[in-house]
Design a protein around this motif. Structure first.
Motif, mmCIF file in Angstrom:
data_model
loop_
_atom_site.group_PDB
_atom_site.id
_atom_site.type_symbol
_atom_site.label_atom_id
_atom_site.label_comp_id
_atom_site.label_asym_id
_atom_site.label_seq_id
_atom_site.Cartn_x
_atom_site.Cartn_y
_atom_site.Cartn_z
ATOM 1 N N VAL A 105 1.121 -1.290 -0.416
ATOM 2 C CA VAL A 105 -0.138 0.478 0.280
ATOM 3 C C VAL A 105 0.506 1.275 -0.405
ATOM 4 C CG1 VAL A 105 -1.587 1.377 1.094
ATOM 5 C CG2 VAL A 105 -1.832 -0.702 1.295
ATOM 6 N N GLU A 106 0.168 2.234 -1.128
ATOM 7 C CA GLU A 106 2.218 3.348 -1.206
ATOM 8 C C GLU A 106 0.915 4.302 0.344
ATOM 9 O OE1 GLU A 106 4.723 3.609 -2.652
ATOM 10 O OE2 GLU A 106 4.802 1.845 -3.685
ATOM 11 N N TRP B 227 3.493 -1.734 3.494
ATOM 12 C CA TRP B 227 3.064 -0.885 2.402
ATOM 13 C C TRP B 227 4.700 -0.055 3.196
ATOM 14 C CZ3 TRP B 227 6.159 2.574 5.987
ATOM 15 C CH2 TRP B 227 6.522 1.871 7.450
ATOM 16 N N ARG B 228 4.496 0.616 2.017
ATOM 17 C CA ARG B 228 5.570 1.926 1.531
ATOM 18 C C ARG B 228 4.719 3.355 2.242
ATOM 19 N NH1 ARG B 228 8.358 1.947 -3.641
ATOM 20 N NH2 ARG B 228 6.840 2.092 -4.476
ATOM 21 N N TYR C 229 0.780 11.786 -5.997
ATOM 22 C CA TYR C 229 -0.760 11.920 -5.858
ATOM 23 C C TYR C 229 -1.327 10.633 -5.941
ATOM 24 C CZ TYR C 229 -0.670 15.689 -2.928
ATOM 25 O OH TYR C 229 -0.598 17.956 -1.770
ATOM 26 N N ARG C 230 -1.298 10.905 -7.279
ATOM 27 C CA ARG C 230 -1.858 9.605 -8.332
ATOM 28 C C ARG C 230 -1.353 8.354 -8.491
ATOM 29 N NH1 ARG C 230 -2.469 13.627 -13.648
ATOM 30 N NH2 ARG C 230 -4.105 14.785 -13.416
ATOM 31 N N THR C 231 -0.381 8.772 -7.794
ATOM 32 C CA THR C 231 0.256 7.079 -7.791
ATOM 33 C C THR C 231 -0.225 6.637 -6.059
ATOM 34 O OG1 THR C 231 2.460 7.236 -7.326
ATOM 35 C CG2 THR C 231 1.870 6.856 -9.425
#
Length: 426
Positions: free
Chosen positions: A229-230, A259-260, A301-303
């Motif tokens: 999860v980004e 997660w990262r 934001y878009r990733t």
């Protein structure tokens, strides 16, 4: 007729962390204003946002420290001596402030005001300042020296870390003040000098610069180590952003949750936060990218799957107002997790268009991180509601129109300038 040539006083220009100011300057120019910028500090960021290159205003950098440009300060003092009545009135005002705030910074403010007054182009009709603490003091003294009216925009630190006596004195002198959260508005307008002068003006964001994302968010749930999860956070590494709380909360997450975290922003506490992450065993899961230009922030934001900003109040009273990065994230349909602080609940409705926890509650932050990371469907529902809300209520154009009403108030027989629209969110 509205004022058309403004002298705008800023603490520093340009700054990557103050996109909302650059956006406003650009829009004022687009609406016919001519601007001259007075910056108290030289820029320190290596990058610029595209909007900075669109601003045509001439920039005058005042002496950052008076000893660095003594001849410039001397010339300004000699110029002020040619207007003895104004100089004497300003000197008495300065001495009154100095008795209460006997600091070198206070003296520097007076010196910078002398230079601003001496170098102020004669066509300027009004001074307008962002932040009412140090920049507000310089502007107040310069206005007294020049006889120009002045107005201000107040945000967060400048409201909550400044003594009440000084805020009241400035409110008494200025024409009007715009502020970007209802919490600020309620506090400032309750002061006797603020009645009728303080107006709620949300900055909002430009959807031309933050168009809808081209693709839907990924459905990562943290179960696949190859697809973590980004998490994303954008903000300066300063205490009020709560990044120490975020790292502490991340350390409590279940071991099997992948997660990262990506952090974007500069700041004095970066080294300390990196050390904390290393101590907690989180180093391999965190990318520290530093300050980036707007187009790279938009790509981040878009990733992202989840945007996190656990703001809090620090010991000196400093706190965030309504961070624009939350609006930016919501504009890109990213679910936001933040805190119930200042103006944030005016943007994010807990459980409807995002999730809020109490400021400083590390356990609650960890619980909500776990819940949101594991449930992409919930994230998407909250993100879509957030995107709809920010577009309907926080468009930049709405804020600019209210600000223009402040510069061009209606006749006295009508309602006060900058009315708060009935549709303004509570």
């Amino acid at each position: 007729m509205p004022t058309r040539h403004l002298g705008v006083v800023l603490k520093g220009y340009p700054r990557l962390s103050e996109t909302f100011i650059a956006q406003e300057l650009r829009e004022l120019e687009a609406r016919g204003f001519t601007l001259t910028l007075f910056s108290l500090r030289h820029p320190t960021d290596l990058e610029r946002h595209p909007v900075h290159d669109e601003i045509r205003a001439h920039v005058i950098y005042l002496p950052e420290y008076l000893y660095q440009e003594p001849w410039r300060v001397l010339r300004a003092t000699l110029a002020a001596l040619r207007r003895p009545a104004a100089l004497w009135a300003t000197w008495r005002l300065f001495l009154s402030d100095l008795v209460r705030d006997f600091t070198p910074n206070r003296v520097r403010r007076f010196g910078q005001a002398l230079v601003l007054a001496a170098e102020c182009p004669p066509e300027i009709e009004q001074l307008y300042v962002h932040f009412i603490h140090t920049p507000g003091s310089v502007t107040r003294y310069a206005a007294r020296l020049t006889g120009l009216p002045w107005a201000a925009s107040a945000h967060a630190k400048d409201v909550w870390t400044q003594p009440e006596w000084e805020i009241r004195a400035k409110l008494a002198d200025m024409q009007w003040l715009a502020t970007c959260t209802r919490a600020n508005h309620d506090y400032l307008s309750a002061l006797p000098e603020g009645r009728g002068k303080v107006h709620l003006v949300y900055h909002g964001i430009s959807f031309a610069r933050f168009p809808p994302p081209p693709t839907a968010p990924a459905a990562r749930d943290g179960s696949d180590p190859a697809r973590p999860v980004e998490l994303l956070s954008v903000g300066r590494a300063v205490a009020k952003k709560g990044y120490d709380d975020l790292l502490a909360a991340l350390a409590t997450l279940p071991a099997g949750l992948s997660w990262r975290l990506t952090h974007i922003g500069g700041g004095a506490l970066l080294a300390e936060l990196k050390h904390q992450a290393e101590t907690l065993g989180l180093t391999d899961r965190i990318r520290w990218l530093g300050a980036l230009p707007q187009q790279e922030v938009l790509a981040a934001y878009r990733t992202a799957d989840l945007f996190v900003l656990p703001c809090k109040v620090v010991d000196d009273g400093d706190r965030d107002g309504l961070p624009n990065v939350l609006m930016e994230a919501q504009s890109q349909a990213v679910c936001c997790l933040s805190t119930r602080l200042s103006g944030i609940p005016e943007l994010i409705e807990d459980g409807v268009s995002g999730v809020l926890v109490e400021a400083g509650d590390v356990a609650a932050l960890g619980t909500e991180l776990t819940r949101l990371m594991a449930d992409p469907g919930l994230r998407q529902r909250l993100a879509q509601a957030g995107a709809a809300r920010v577009r309907s209520e926080f468009a930049m154009e709405r804020g600019i129109e209210r600000l223009l009403d402040c510069f061009d108030p209606p006749p006295p027989a009508t309602e006060a300038a900058c009315p708060v629209s009935p549709s303004t969110p509570h």
